[in-house]
Design a protein around this motif. Structure first.
Motif, PDB file in Angstrom:
ATOM      1  N   LEU A  25       0.823  -1.215   0.000  1.00 26.14           N
ATOM      2  CA  LEU A  25       0.000   0.000   0.000  1.00 26.14           C
ATOM      3  C   LEU A  25       0.859   1.268   0.000  1.00 26.14           C
ATOM      4  N   LEU A  26       2.113   1.111   0.376  1.00 26.73           N
ATOM      5  CA  LEU A  26       3.038   2.252   0.414  1.00 26.73           C
ATOM      6  C   LEU A  26       3.775   2.329  -0.914  1.00 26.73           C
ATOM      7  N   THR A  27       3.549   3.403  -1.636  1.00 25.62           N
ATOM      8  CA  THR A  27       4.181   3.592  -2.941  1.00 25.62           C
ATOM      9  C   THR A  27       4.775   5.004  -2.998  1.00 25.62           C
ATOM     10  N   THR A  28       5.522   5.264  -4.047  1.00 28.30           N
ATOM     11  CA  THR A  28       6.142   6.574  -4.225  1.00 28.30           C
ATOM     12  C   THR A  28       5.100   7.669  -4.066  1.00 28.30           C
ATOM     13  N   ASP A  29       5.452   8.644  -3.268  1.00 29.01           N
ATOM     14  CA  ASP A  29       4.561   9.763  -2.973  1.00 29.01           C
ATOM     15  C   ASP A  29       5.300  11.036  -3.375  1.00 29.01           C
ATOM     16  N   ASP A  30       5.012  11.545  -4.558  1.00 30.65           N
ATOM     17  CA  ASP A  30       5.736  12.697  -5.091  1.00 30.65           C
ATOM     18  C   ASP A  30       5.606  13.940  -4.214  1.00 30.65           C
ATOM     19  N   GLN A  31       4.438  14.150  -3.661  1.00 25.40           N
ATOM     20  CA  GLN A  31       4.237  15.331  -2.811  1.00 25.40           C
ATOM     21  C   GLN A  31       5.078  15.230  -1.543  1.00 25.40           C
ATOM     22  N   LEU A  32       5.076  14.092  -0.891  1.00 27.33           N
ATOM     23  CA  LEU A  32       5.888  13.895   0.314  1.00 27.33           C
ATOM     24  C   LEU A  32       7.367  14.015  -0.031  1.00 27.33           C
ATOM     25  N   ASN A  33       7.751  13.427  -1.130  1.00 30.17           N
ATOM     26  CA  ASN A  33       9.139  13.486  -1.602  1.00 30.17           C
ATOM     27  C   ASN A  33       9.582  14.937  -1.758  1.00 30.17           C
ATOM     28  N   TYR A  34       8.784  15.732  -2.430  1.00 31.13           N
ATOM     29  CA  TYR A  34       9.110  17.140  -2.672  1.00 31.13           C
ATOM     30  C   TYR A  34       9.204  17.924  -1.358  1.00 31.13           C
ATOM     31  N   LEU A  35       8.241  17.737  -0.472  1.00 29.31           N
ATOM     32  CA  LEU A  35       8.233  18.478   0.791  1.00 29.31           C
ATOM     33  C   LEU A  35       9.434  18.119   1.661  1.00 29.31           C
ATOM     34  N   LEU A  36       9.800  16.855   1.702  1.00 32.12           N
ATOM     35  CA  LEU A  36      10.989  16.463   2.465  1.00 32.12           C
ATOM     36  C   LEU A  36      12.256  17.046   1.847  1.00 32.12           C
ATOM     37  N   MET A  37      12.317  17.082   0.529  1.00 32.71           N
ATOM     38  CA  MET A  37      13.467  17.651  -0.166  1.00 32.71           C
ATOM     39  C   MET A  37      13.616  19.139   0.176  1.00 32.71           C
ATOM     40  N   MET A  38      12.511  19.841   0.344  1.00 26.17           N
ATOM     41  CA  MET A  38      12.526  21.279   0.619  1.00 26.17           C
ATOM     42  C   MET A  38      12.884  21.602   2.076  1.00 26.17           C
ATOM     43  N   LEU A  39      12.846  20.606   2.937  1.00 28.88           N
ATOM     44  CA  LEU A  39      13.104  20.810   4.363  1.00 28.88           C
ATOM     45  C   LEU A  39      14.605  20.716   4.616  1.00 28.88           C
ATOM     46  N   PRO A  40      15.244  21.831   5.030  1.00 26.07           N
ATOM     47  CA  PRO A  40      16.699  21.802   5.230  1.00 26.07           C
ATOM     48  C   PRO A  40      17.088  21.098   6.526  1.00 26.07           C
ATOM     49  N   SER A  41      18.335  20.744   6.632  1.00 28.94           N
ATOM     50  CA  SER A  41      18.951  20.144   7.829  1.00 28.94           C
ATOM     51  C   SER A  41      18.662  18.657   7.930  1.00 28.94           C
ATOM     52  N   LYS A  42      19.076  18.096   9.074  1.00 25.96           N
ATOM     53  CA  LYS A  42      18.988  16.654   9.271  1.00 25.96           C
ATOM     54  C   LYS A  42      17.562  16.197   9.511  1.00 25.96           C
ATOM     55  N   LYS A  43      17.223  15.094   8.863  1.00 24.45           N
ATOM     56  CA  LYS A  43      15.934  14.454   9.051  1.00 24.45           C
ATOM     57  C   LYS A  43      16.191  13.031   9.550  1.00 24.45           C
ATOM     58  N   VAL A  44      15.429  12.644  10.580  1.00 23.13           N
ATOM     59  CA  VAL A  44      15.655  11.373  11.263  1.00 23.13           C
ATOM     60  C   VAL A  44      14.317  10.681  11.490  1.00 23.13           C
ATOM     61  N   ILE A  45      14.326   9.370  11.420  1.00 27.22           N
ATOM     62  CA  ILE A  45      13.160   8.566  11.802  1.00 27.22           C
ATOM     63  C   ILE A  45      13.378   8.094  13.235  1.00 27.22           C
ATOM     64  N   PHE A  46      12.358   8.275  14.067  1.00 29.53           N
ATOM     65  CA  PHE A  46      12.380   7.818  15.466  1.00 29.53           C
ATOM     66  C   PHE A  46      11.089   7.032  15.666  1.00 29.53           C
ATOM     67  N   THR A  47      11.185   5.701  15.623  1.00 26.88           N
ATOM     68  CA  THR A  47       9.993   4.859  15.569  1.00 26.88           C
ATOM     69  C   THR A  47       9.993   3.752  16.604  1.00 26.88           C
ATOM     70  N   ASN A  48       8.803   3.370  17.027  1.00 26.02           N
ATOM     71  CA  ASN A  48       8.642   2.193  17.867  1.00 26.02           C
ATOM     72  C   ASN A  48       8.641   0.922  17.025  1.00 26.02           C
ATOM     73  N   GLY A  49       8.652   1.071  15.723  1.00 22.33           N
ATOM     74  CA  GLY A  49       8.774  -0.077  14.828  1.00 22.33           C
ATOM     75  C   GLY A  49      10.211  -0.571  14.804  1.00 22.33           C
ATOM     76  N   THR A  50      10.438  -1.650  14.100  1.00 17.08           N
ATOM     77  CA  THR A  50      11.802  -2.172  13.981  1.00 17.08           C
ATOM     78  C   THR A  50      12.554  -1.425  12.876  1.00 17.08           C
ATOM     79  N   TYR A  51      13.857  -1.582  12.881  1.00 19.86           N
ATOM     80  CA  TYR A  51      14.692  -0.944  11.865  1.00 19.86           C
ATOM     81  C   TYR A  51      14.293  -1.427  10.464  1.00 19.86           C
ATOM     82  N   ASN A  52      14.128  -2.740  10.316  1.00 17.41           N
ATOM     83  CA  ASN A  52      13.775  -3.296   9.002  1.00 17.41           C
ATOM     84  C   ASN A  52      12.401  -2.823   8.536  1.00 17.41           C
TER      85      ASN A  52
END
Length: 156
Positions: A25-52
């Motif tokens: 169900l998770l596929t390429t999301d152009d809008q999310l991709n663009y917005l993340l690209m526009m956000l400067p500095s470090k971006k990190v995932i912090f999740t209760n899920g597993t690394y994989n």
């Protein structure tokens, strides 16, 4: 240093409540991709899920390249909202007291603990929710990222 810290499930993506999770169900999301690209500095995932799990989700969304690190329950042996999970996250990133952390999550209890550590908190949730420890509320990640990227680009 500025850190953009993101929870993954129900924050970076939201599936309908009546749909069982499936990676397909998770596929390429152009809008999310663009917005993340526009956000400067470090971006990190912090999740209760597993690394994989996090890596598979980011890969399916085609946004892996925007994140410098994945901090997951199996890497820090702790779950949000436990105080020590935030400390382990900060230590893993070498975050200093003078650094700015903007944390996006879908669960208010995770944001409340982050706010206690001085982080800016952003709730991503369809239903509006107000709490003193939550700085911003948006019904989806697109509106949140658009808000922050617009303000940053105006300052530039």
């Amino acid at each position: 240093m500025l850190y953009w810290i993101f929870d993954l499930d129900n924050t970076l993506y939201q599936l309908s409540n009546n749909i069982s999770f499936n990676y397909n169900l998770l596929t390429t999301d152009d809008q999310l991709n663009y917005l993340l690209m526009m956000l400067p500095s470090k971006k990190v995932i912090f999740t209760n899920g597993t690394y994989n799990h996090a890596l598979k989700c980011l890969s399916n969304l085609n946004i892996t390249e925007y994140f410098s690190k994945i901090i997951s329950r199996d890497k820090i042996n702790s779950l949000k909202p436990n105080y020590y999970s935030y400390i382990r996250c900060m230590n893993s990133l070498n975050i200093k007291k003078t650094d700015i952390c903007v944390f996006f999550d879908d669960l208010p209890e995770n944001l409340i603990e982050a706010k206690n550590l001085g982080w800016t908190t952003v709730l991503i949730r369809r239903e509006k929710y107000i709490h003193n420890n939550i700085d911003f509320w948006f019904p989806n990640i697109y509106l949140a990222l658009n808000y922050f990227t617009t303000r940053i680009n105006k300052k530039s």
